[in-house]
Design an enzyme around this catalytic site. Sequence first.
Site, PDB file in Angstrom:
ATOM      1  CE  LYS A  15      -4.071  -1.352   1.933  1.00  0.00           C
ATOM      2  NZ  LYS A  15      -5.434  -1.401   3.426  1.00  0.00           N
ATOM      3  CG  ASN A  54      -7.785   0.834  -0.748  1.00  0.00           C
ATOM      4  OD1 ASN A  54      -7.747   2.157  -1.346  1.00  0.00           O
ATOM      5  ND2 ASN A  54      -8.418   0.645  -0.393  1.00  0.00           N
TER       6      ASN A  54
END
Length: 269
Positions: A65, A86
């Site tokens: 991420k 994300n």
Amino acid sequence: MGNYAVIGYPISHSLSPLIHNANFEAKGTDDNYAALSVHPDHLQHIRDLVASKELSGFNVTIPHKEAIISYLDEVDTDAKKIGAVNTVSIDGDRLTGHNTDITGYMNAFLEVFGQAKRRVLIIGAGGAAKAVHRAHANNGDDVTIAARRIESFKRFTDDDFKAMLISDITGTEEFDAIVNATPVGMKGEDLLKEMDIPESLISGSAVGVDLIYQPQKTKFLEYFADGHHMNGMPMLIHQAMDAYGIWTGEEGDYGAINKKYEEYIGGKS
Ligand code: NAP
């Protein structure tokens, strides 16, 4: 037909294919969504993967991420603020990063509890806490974050919250909403007992959120009155629906996704 995917390492545990494919089925599209295992050493080849799988968009999960950001052309304001992406949208060869954990969490929270300005306590200061903090801060709430060690606050680039140690919670503080953003409770633990937090912290009118969705009702949520608590499932579904919205401009089908998830959980228990 659109090809979508989630990249992570390991990735076999991901519920994202179940969620997105349930949505595609409900929408009657022939889009598809796969889980792709990408070793950290191979993240640098993300554009080759996008090309070879002909992806129209993808999600990013642990441990990529943060690291994905250096391979993107652009990152939206909130994702930049928390340093985590994300969801990636693709326009030609341009890759743009978003964070639908922030929007998905808030959409779920507001749907369940309604809009109000609240005093919010977030317990935990990891990746999920950063998204929950950004969501409540954007909503104009008064946010306090409690961590077990002061160093955890170095992860935050913003300072629009009050920081405290979990060990300093006395139970006399007043909060309208309390969020568990730690994994404590996944194995049946009682968060208050584990962290030595007095029960008096939770007033009768307070609402509680546990980002954990399995078990569906942690011991922490049992401290809250009926109708005053939410587990992590609505957030998980909303972050997926928000990603779908970014990719297609359309709204996902919450009911169909939730039904598929309930069937999946029912089949496992
Ligand atoms: P993370 O980045 O590893 O952060 C975990 C946080 O919990 C850290 O601040 C850690 O403390 C703290 N912590 C762990 N054990 C603790 C303990 N015994 N006492 C006090 N603090 C403790 O994990 P994450 O990605 O933020 O995930 C946190 C939880 O949210 C997990 O249960 C995850 O499954 C869930 N989650 C749910 C969703 C959803 O869509 N529902 C999305 C993301 C995450 P340190 O700061 O000291 O390391």
